[in-house]
Write an enzyme that holds these catalytic residues in place. Structure first.
Site, PDB file in Angstrom:
ATOM      1  N   ASP A 180      44.800  37.861  53.926  1.00  0.00           N
ATOM      2  CA  ASP A 180      44.008  36.938  53.008  1.00  0.00           C
ATOM      3  C   ASP A 180      44.402  37.264  51.650  1.00  0.00           C
ATOM      4  O   ASP A 180      44.415  38.172  51.084  1.00  0.00           O
ATOM      5  CB  ASP A 180      42.415  37.247  53.423  1.00  0.00           C
ATOM      6  CG  ASP A 180      42.155  36.641  54.520  1.00  0.00           C
ATOM      7  OD1 ASP A 180      42.849  36.297  55.630  1.00  0.00           O
ATOM      8  OD2 ASP A 180      41.026  36.839  54.753  1.00  0.00           O
ATOM      9  N   ASP A 192      42.238  31.211  63.828  1.00  0.00           N
ATOM     10  CA  ASP A 192      42.496  32.643  63.523  1.00  0.00           C
ATOM     11  C   ASP A 192      42.865  33.536  64.509  1.00  0.00           C
ATOM     12  O   ASP A 192      43.132  33.194  65.827  1.00  0.00           O
ATOM     13  CB  ASP A 192      41.027  33.223  62.805  1.00  0.00           C
ATOM     14  CG  ASP A 192      41.154  33.891  61.606  1.00  0.00           C
ATOM     15  OD1 ASP A 192      42.197  34.523  61.416  1.00  0.00           O
ATOM     16  OD2 ASP A 192      40.140  33.862  60.681  1.00  0.00           O
ATOM     17  N   ARG A 232      50.137  30.904  58.630  1.00  0.00           N
ATOM     18  CA  ARG A 232      49.713  31.841  57.768  1.00  0.00           C
ATOM     19  C   ARG A 232      50.842  32.907  57.581  1.00  0.00           C
ATOM     20  O   ARG A 232      51.162  33.303  59.013  1.00  0.00           O
ATOM     21  CB  ARG A 232      48.307  32.425  57.701  1.00  0.00           C
ATOM     22  CG  ARG A 232      47.295  31.592  57.318  1.00  0.00           C
ATOM     23  CD  ARG A 232      47.012  31.811  55.798  1.00  0.00           C
ATOM     24  NE  ARG A 232      46.792  33.187  55.573  1.00  0.00           N
ATOM     25  CZ  ARG A 232      45.381  33.739  55.551  1.00  0.00           C
ATOM     26  NH1 ARG A 232      44.582  32.648  56.156  1.00  0.00           N
ATOM     27  NH2 ARG A 232      45.122  35.044  55.558  1.00  0.00           N
ATOM     28  N   ASP A 277      35.406  25.987  57.596  1.00  0.00           N
ATOM     29  CA  ASP A 277      35.956  27.506  57.992  1.00  0.00           C
ATOM     30  C   ASP A 277      34.657  28.089  58.752  1.00  0.00           C
ATOM     31  O   ASP A 277      33.859  27.680  59.626  1.00  0.00           O
ATOM     32  CB  ASP A 277      36.285  28.123  56.808  1.00  0.00           C
ATOM     33  CG  ASP A 277      37.501  29.326  57.108  1.00  0.00           C
ATOM     34  OD1 ASP A 277      37.220  30.114  57.745  1.00  0.00           O
ATOM     35  OD2 ASP A 277      38.658  29.003  56.525  1.00  0.00           O
TER      36      ASP A 277
END
Ligand code: GLA
Length: 485
Positions: A209, A149, A205, A72
């Protein structure tokens, strides 16, 4: 018509058969693996990753399908004078290409991370404007997976088209490399990626988070489930229940090669009780969210191992039909937790071989009996389909009934898997992995079917005792289904 094809038509609907997910042939079932972020954040390095990879192999995770090891954020040291990304030398003294070779040699695949912005979320070099160079360098290192991201995106969001264009650039750049690279979008649900991402990515996603907590009010994840789907802020520190309740609106967007990603697993990270961790893992399997472990592999304990290696639950996640379960109902209950919340939910959906999943979630603070009629369990089949299905009698299998014992799990953890317990167990796992792709599954396999706990007659009701913050995960199989023999 072949039964499996008929079930597929039923589950995806004729209209979506023409729609193809990103055509890279990857993630035909939700991708499985391990990611550095939740446990290591910016302290990742070569040793951490190789130690984890070693355990993924020796503990049997690889053979169950957990194949991607994902680096990551925080791996990079910026760009060289030619504009190519370079790895941090202290963290990766031998480079990432060398690490990729080692990961590949152990039968695993390697993933990397960047952001569709000028910087990553931890403020390392981002890929916006460098898509082709970055994709090319990753391909040259042997990278198999990109988590992409949304930080520092220069305001290039706010409409699905803006987000689509920004993410599509990287998708195209990855394709240009000619290397199959799984493309995992991480834009936290902004602009509804379930609508624009299926043709360009393998997963996206659905929200902010996930925190290592079952349920909690958090100002950083302000969008509460009762507000429905209009939440604009993706948030972070989101609880298991918060993320779940945001993701239940678009199960039909998940198709083979393109999945809703409810964020990585928190199993084994200490914040969830055993019951909550089982529920979290089960719901991810039911909703086809990619199972990416994040626990410290070298410290895996027995309960963690036996949850992550429950083959009967993994078989739901990796079911060849690739059909996400639907939430059929949700009711609020009186026994509430410290946030004043308590609710129960029913999920159901088709599995290969004509089987049906029924999952009861009890998010109340007291154990309870829950029940659902066959009409509810087959609600998504449409009037005629439901009428047909409730005319049959079904055997009920509890998918948690044969959870590996702590004794067996400890034998594996302590490297004693060659003894009778371990040998038996590993053989069973290998067998289970093989049958993920077979339709129908043999009911004789306890590793896949759990244990038969009862049956329900035509038009009847399914009942289960469900612990607080827990689930009952049931697989229904038609009693007259001769294919299983
Ligand atoms: C974002 C992502 C996380 C993780 C971090 C890394 O918050 O959503 O999953 O990748 O960035 O900085």
């Amino acid at each position: 018509m072949d039964k499996a094809v008929a079930a597929l038509l039923l589950s995806v609907g004729l209209h979506s058969l023409g729609a193809a997910a990103l055509d890279n042939g990857l993630a035909i079932t939700p991708q499985m693996g391990w990611d550095t972020w939740n446990s290591f954040a910016c302290s990742l390095n070569e040793t951490v990753i190789l130690d984890a990879a070693k355990k993924i192999v020796s503990l049997g995770f690889r053979d169950l399908g957990y194949e991607y090891v994902v680096l990551d954020d925080c791996w990079s040291a910026g760009r060289n004078s030619s504009g190519y990304l370079v790895p941090n030398k202290e963290k990766f003294p031998n480079g990432i290409s060398d690490l990729a070779d080692k990961i590949h040699a152990s039968g695993l695949k390697i993933g990397i991370y960047s952001s569709a912005g000028t910087m990553t979320c931890a403020r390392y070099a981002g890929s916006l404007g460098y898509e082709e160079k970055d994709a090319a360098v990753w391909a040259s290192w042997g990278i198999d997976y990109l988590k992409y991201d949304n930080c520092y995106n220069q305001g290039e969001e706010g409409t699905p088209k803006l987000s689509f264009d920004r993410y599509n650039k990287m998708g195209k750049a990855l394709n240009v490399t000619g290397r199959p690279i799984l493309y995992s979008l991480c834009n936290w649900g902004v602009d509804g990626p379930w609508n624009f991402a299926p043709t360009i990515a393998n997963s996206w996603r659905t929200s902010g988070d996930l925190s290592n907590v079952w349920d909690r009010e958090d100002v950083n994840c302000p969008c509460q489930e009762k507000e429905g789907i209009d939440c604009k802020l993706p948030g972070y520190h989101c609880s298991v229940m918060n993320v779940l309740n945001k993701a239940v609106y678009y199960p039909s967007k998940a198709i083979p090669g393109a999945w809703n990603d409810l964020d990585m697993l928190q199993v084994g990270n200490g914040g969830l009780t055993d019951e909550e961790a089982k529920a979290h893992f089960s719901l991810r399997a039911a909703l086809k969210s990619p199972p990416l472990m994040t626990n410290v592999m070298t410290k895996t304990d027995a309960p963690t191992l036996s949850i992550l290696q429950n083959t009967a639950v993994l078989a739901v996640s990796q079911d060849p039909l690739g059909s996400s379960a639907n939430r059929i109902w949700r009711y609020y209950v009186d026994d509430v937790d410290s946030n004043g919340k308590g609710e129960i939910q029913l999920f159901s959906g088709p599995l290969s071989g004509g089987d049906q999943l029924a999952l009861f979630l009890n998010a109340g603070s007291e154990d309870r009996n829950m029940n659902a009629s066959l009409v509810d369990i087959f609600w998504e089949d449409g009037a005629d389909g439901t009428a047909q299905q409730i005319g049959y009698s079904w055997d009920i299998h509890d998918l948690w009934a044969n959870r590996m014992s702590n004794e067996t799990a400890n034998a594996i953890i302590n490297g004693m898997a060659s003894g009778s317990n371990g040998t038996m167990n590993m053989t069973a796992m290998g067998g289970a992995r093989k049958v993920y792709s077979q339709v129908p599954l043999p009911s004789s396999s306890k590793e896949l079917m759990g244990s038969k706990v009862g049956s329900v007659k035509a038009s009847g009701t399914v009942t289960a005792h469900v612990k607080a913050h827990g689930v009952a995960m049931l697989r229904l199989r038609q009693q007259n289904n001769k294919d299983e023999l």
